[in-house]
Design a protein around this motif. Structure first.
Motif, PDB file in Angstrom:
ATOM      1  N   ILE A 126       0.841  -1.209   0.000  1.00 44.29           N
ATOM      2  CA  ILE A 126       0.000   0.000   0.000  1.00 44.29           C
ATOM      3  C   ILE A 126       0.870   1.251   0.000  1.00 44.29           C
ATOM      4  O   ILE A 126       0.604   2.212  -0.735  1.00 44.29           O
ATOM      5  CB  ILE A 126      -0.976  -0.015   1.189  1.00 44.29           C
ATOM      6  CG1 ILE A 126      -2.049  -1.087   0.958  1.00 44.29           C
ATOM      7  CG2 ILE A 126      -1.606   1.361   1.412  1.00 44.29           C
ATOM      8  CD1 ILE A 126      -2.881  -1.412   2.186  1.00 44.29           C
ATOM      9  N   VAL A 127       1.922   1.249   0.804  1.00 44.94           N
ATOM     10  CA  VAL A 127       2.862   2.385   0.827  1.00 44.94           C
ATOM     11  C   VAL A 127       3.500   2.552  -0.556  1.00 44.94           C
ATOM     12  O   VAL A 127       3.593   3.670  -1.075  1.00 44.94           O
ATOM     13  CB  VAL A 127       3.931   2.194   1.921  1.00 44.94           C
ATOM     14  CG1 VAL A 127       5.059   3.207   1.781  1.00 44.94           C
ATOM     15  CG2 VAL A 127       3.296   2.278   3.302  1.00 44.94           C
ATOM     16  N   HIS A 128       3.908   1.446  -1.159  1.00 41.81           N
ATOM     17  CA  HIS A 128       4.531   1.484  -2.491  1.00 41.81           C
ATOM     18  C   HIS A 128       3.559   2.061  -3.526  1.00 41.81           C
ATOM     19  O   HIS A 128       3.926   2.954  -4.301  1.00 41.81           O
ATOM     20  CB  HIS A 128       4.956   0.066  -2.874  1.00 41.81           C
ATOM     21  CG  HIS A 128       5.754  -0.032  -4.136  1.00 41.81           C
ATOM     22  ND1 HIS A 128       7.051   0.433  -4.240  1.00 41.81           N
ATOM     23  CD2 HIS A 128       5.443  -0.546  -5.350  1.00 41.81           C
ATOM     24  CE1 HIS A 128       7.496   0.216  -5.466  1.00 41.81           C
ATOM     25  NE2 HIS A 128       6.540  -0.378  -6.162  1.00 41.81           N
ATOM     26  N   ILE A 129       2.345   1.586  -3.526  1.00 41.04           N
ATOM     27  CA  ILE A 129       1.355   2.038  -4.506  1.00 41.04           C
ATOM     28  C   ILE A 129       0.975   3.496  -4.268  1.00 41.04           C
ATOM     29  O   ILE A 129       0.832   4.269  -5.219  1.00 41.04           O
ATOM     30  CB  ILE A 129       0.119   1.119  -4.486  1.00 41.04           C
ATOM     31  CG1 ILE A 129       0.502  -0.261  -5.034  1.00 41.04           C
ATOM     32  CG2 ILE A 129      -1.031   1.722  -5.287  1.00 41.04           C
ATOM     33  CD1 ILE A 129      -0.547  -1.332  -4.832  1.00 41.04           C
ATOM     34  N   THR A 130       0.843   3.895  -3.016  1.00 47.18           N
ATOM     35  CA  THR A 130       0.524   5.293  -2.711  1.00 47.18           C
ATOM     36  C   THR A 130       1.647   6.212  -3.198  1.00 47.18           C
ATOM     37  O   THR A 130       1.390   7.236  -3.840  1.00 47.18           O
ATOM     38  CB  THR A 130       0.298   5.472  -1.197  1.00 47.18           C
ATOM     39  OG1 THR A 130      -0.780   4.624  -0.796  1.00 47.18           O
ATOM     40  CG2 THR A 130      -0.024   6.921  -0.855  1.00 47.18           C
ATOM     41  N   GLY A 131       2.874   5.835  -2.915  1.00 42.74           N
ATOM     42  CA  GLY A 131       4.009   6.627  -3.399  1.00 42.74           C
ATOM     43  C   GLY A 131       4.044   6.692  -4.906  1.00 42.74           C
ATOM     44  O   GLY A 131       4.319   7.734  -5.500  1.00 42.74           O
ATOM     45  N   PHE A 132       3.736   5.577  -5.535  1.00 38.09           N
ATOM     46  CA  PHE A 132       3.734   5.528  -6.994  1.00 38.09           C
ATOM     47  C   PHE A 132       2.649   6.417  -7.573  1.00 38.09           C
ATOM     48  O   PHE A 132       2.850   7.073  -8.597  1.00 38.09           O
ATOM     49  CB  PHE A 132       3.551   4.073  -7.460  1.00 38.09           C
ATOM     50  CG  PHE A 132       4.405   3.743  -8.629  1.00 38.09           C
ATOM     51  CD1 PHE A 132       5.718   3.371  -8.447  1.00 38.09           C
ATOM     52  CD2 PHE A 132       3.911   3.833  -9.904  1.00 38.09           C
ATOM     53  CE1 PHE A 132       6.531   3.088  -9.534  1.00 38.09           C
ATOM     54  CE2 PHE A 132       4.711   3.552 -10.991  1.00 38.09           C
ATOM     55  CZ  PHE A 132       6.020   3.177 -10.806  1.00 38.09           C
ATOM     56  N   ALA A 133       1.488   6.450  -6.920  1.00 37.94           N
ATOM     57  CA  ALA A 133       0.398   7.317  -7.381  1.00 37.94           C
ATOM     58  C   ALA A 133       0.821   8.789  -7.339  1.00 37.94           C
ATOM     59  O   ALA A 133       0.554   9.552  -8.283  1.00 37.94           O
ATOM     60  CB  ALA A 133      -0.849   7.092  -6.535  1.00 37.94           C
ATOM     61  N   VAL A 134       1.506   9.170  -6.280  1.00 40.59           N
ATOM     62  CA  VAL A 134       1.978  10.555  -6.166  1.00 40.59           C
ATOM     63  C   VAL A 134       3.038  10.842  -7.227  1.00 40.59           C
ATOM     64  O   VAL A 134       2.987  11.867  -7.911  1.00 40.59           O
ATOM     65  CB  VAL A 134       2.516  10.836  -4.740  1.00 40.59           C
ATOM     66  CG1 VAL A 134       3.168  12.209  -4.662  1.00 40.59           C
ATOM     67  CG2 VAL A 134       1.390  10.707  -3.720  1.00 40.59           C
TER      68      VAL A 134
END
Length: 143
Positions: A13-21
């Motif tokens: 989730i942290v990885h995907i959130t960072g990727f979205a940003v």
């Protein structure tokens, strides 16, 4: 990562959130280079988006390394993962060539002027590469 039931999903989730940003910041910048919102000064937009992009890398890189460390053999043997890494490398190279080339003369086309074709090419390629990276990331769950 393998022992705790919730650790891998939280890191993901942290990885995907960072990727979205990161991809959001890149996409906004690329769309401006491609001609959207020409009244918006490109250098001002870049100054606003860059801290978000860099900050997101502080989430993405460690989270990605943690996920990789949980099953390196599986990732290295997966063609989708290999393609994702190649696309990430290509996106980085494209960004470097953009900043070493067209971006050096941005003052001439910062606001209200036509963006040079070479800069537009880099922006379009950037968008395509990031869509590829996102696609490969999602496909990892199925391949």
């Amino acid at each position: 990562m393998r022992e705790a039931a919730w650790l891998y999903p939280i890191v993901e989730i942290v990885h995907i959130t960072g990727f979205a940003v990161l991809v959001g910041a890149v996409a906004l910048f690329d769309l401006r280079v491609l001609g959207c919102a020409r009244a918006l000064p490109l250098r001002a937009l870049a100054a606003h988006l860059l801290p978000w992009a860099v900050g997101s890398l502080l989430l993405i890189v460690p989270a990605g390394l943690l996920m990789f460390s949980s099953q390196p053999g599986d990732f290295l043997g997966n063609r989708t993962f290999t393609l994702k890494m190649a696309l990430l490398l290509a996106a980085g190279i494209n960004a470097a060539f953009f900043h070493l080339g067209p971006w050096r003369r941005v003052s001439a086309w910062d606001v209200g002027a036509a963006t040079p074709a070479r800069a537009r090419l880099h922006a379009a390629l950037s968008l395509l590469l990031w869509v590829g990276v996102i696609s490969c990331g999602r496909l990892l769950a199925y391949t």
